[in-house]
Enzyme design. Sequence first.
Site, short mmCIF file in Angstrom:
data_model
loop_
_atom_site.label_atom_id
_atom_site.label_comp_id
_atom_site.label_asym_id
_atom_site.label_seq_id
_atom_site.Cartn_x
_atom_site.Cartn_y
_atom_site.Cartn_z
N LYS A 207 0.87 -1.38 0.03
CA LYS A 207 0.18 -0.05 0.03
C LYS A 207 0.73 1.18 -0.03
CE LYS A 207 -1.68 1.71 4.05
NZ LYS A 207 -1.51 3.02 4.08
N ASN A 208 1.86 1.32 0.84
CA ASN A 208 2.65 2.51 1.07
C ASN A 208 3.62 2.58 -0.11
OD1 ASN A 208 1.09 2.88 3.31
ND2 ASN A 208 2.74 2.13 4.79
N ARG B 94 -5.54 10.45 3.19
CA ARG B 94 -4.50 11.06 3.49
C ARG B 94 -3.20 11.05 2.74
NH1 ARG B 94 -2.14 13.61 7.33
NH2 ARG B 94 -0.07 13.70 6.57
N ASP C 91 -4.82 12.38 11.99
CA ASP C 91 -5.47 11.15 12.07
C ASP C 91 -5.45 10.59 13.37
OD1 ASP C 91 -3.80 9.05 10.13
OD2 ASP C 91 -3.23 9.89 11.90
N ASP D 279 4.38 0.68 11.90
CA ASP D 279 3.15 0.01 11.34
C ASP D 279 3.10 -1.36 12.17
OD1 ASP D 279 3.47 1.68 8.10
OD2 ASP D 279 2.61 2.38 9.94
#
Length: 400
Positions: free
Chosen positions: A5-6, A75, A99, A287
């Site tokens: 994802k990142n 974001r 967030d 994470d």
Amino acid sequence: MAGAKNSVLKLMAAALLAEGTTVITNCPAILDVPLMADVLIGLGCSVELTGDRATITTPAELSHEADFPAVGRLRASVCVLGPLMGRCHRARVALPGGDAIGSRPLDMHQSGLRALGATMSIEHGMVVGQADQLRGAQIGLDFPSVGATENILMAAVLAQGTTVIDNAAREPEIIDLAAMLGQMGAKIVGAGSATITIEGVEALHPTEHRTVGDRVVGGTWAFAAGVTRGSVVVHGIDARHLAAPLERLLQAGAAVDVLDDGFAIEMPRRPRAVDFITMPYPGFPTDLQPMALALAAVADGHSLITENVFEARFRFVDELIRMGADARTDGHHASLRGRANLSSAPVWSTDIRAGAGLVLAGLVAEGITEVHEVGHIDRGYPRFVEDLQSLGAQIERVAG
Ligand code: EPZ
């Protein structure tokens, strides 16, 4: 293992840098990918998502305004700031704000772009940038911010002259982005080290790029084996990208085999308590901090967990305490005395990783744990429930 994802979100943004059709493969089936596609479509691109491929066609003329609500929903879409400044020399991007894990300011993004010659300001909730021309510069980051490194990199590839980013982020996702930019014709040296040098070029061209495997998802499976005293084999990632987490799990009593395209891990008995300190890569990833907390909650002994990256990432501990964990937090520290058993309870995900951590804790809690707000998890984990079921977990998704 699906793509990270990142990384994929930044690779999609990098497609803005070249007119024509860029193809990104090994795209994960997560909610954030279509959200990023919406942001690019808002800027004038056409985006096709088919299976694990994202086909992005970037026009000659791009809009430079990335507006609410598309940006508000994601974001990470702030990573269009660099490509827009690089390609259009102007940008208006909605300010994503903070967030659940922290305030997450953009000061280093802005000061980096200012160093390249842009005027940057916040107006009416938008980050606004403008420049006649971007010129290479020496940029030292106060902290190896992933996002700031990526935005500066994606602006500097089309700037006049040489840019040097010192104290740059070294995450594997930065290396993946630099590799794709290199395929597009960019001149970058040092990605993955603390100093990145970029020689600006006139123009870039489209390319096809395969997204690197998701080390955070892979690390989550490693902790799933640790917490449940089970065993898992993970394929499709570079185990070196998980050196720090796997080393901690080894200390906790796991057996780990590194494979050509992944790793195998087994936790033969109750994990031993170990301490964790989150740091920028190659340190222990923030994470995976919620997964480390879930392990500490059932480990044999006392663990101290120090969070050095996001100031508010311990909010999730309260949910663990609801499940009977013996835990307390104090600023950047959480200390836990492991319990042989946790007890089930209704709990709420506050973000992607916290949600995954709660599910891991639920797998070893007596009774049935209800994890709510699992939409967070779907933003970062493709097929989370199905993969856990295939590993033997008793878990199901219930509408609600
Ligand atoms: C990326 O966020 C990841 N997100 C995060 O993953 C990850 O936790 C983080 O990097 C660190 O590894 C994406 O890639 C989409 P940073 P990013 O800039 O780029 C402060 C997940 O669960 N900072 O490295 O936002 C910041 O507040 C997510 O997948 C400033 O003060 O992270 C934070 O405390 C969560 N000013 C620290 O630096 C700035 O201008 C690290 O942030 C920029 C950052």
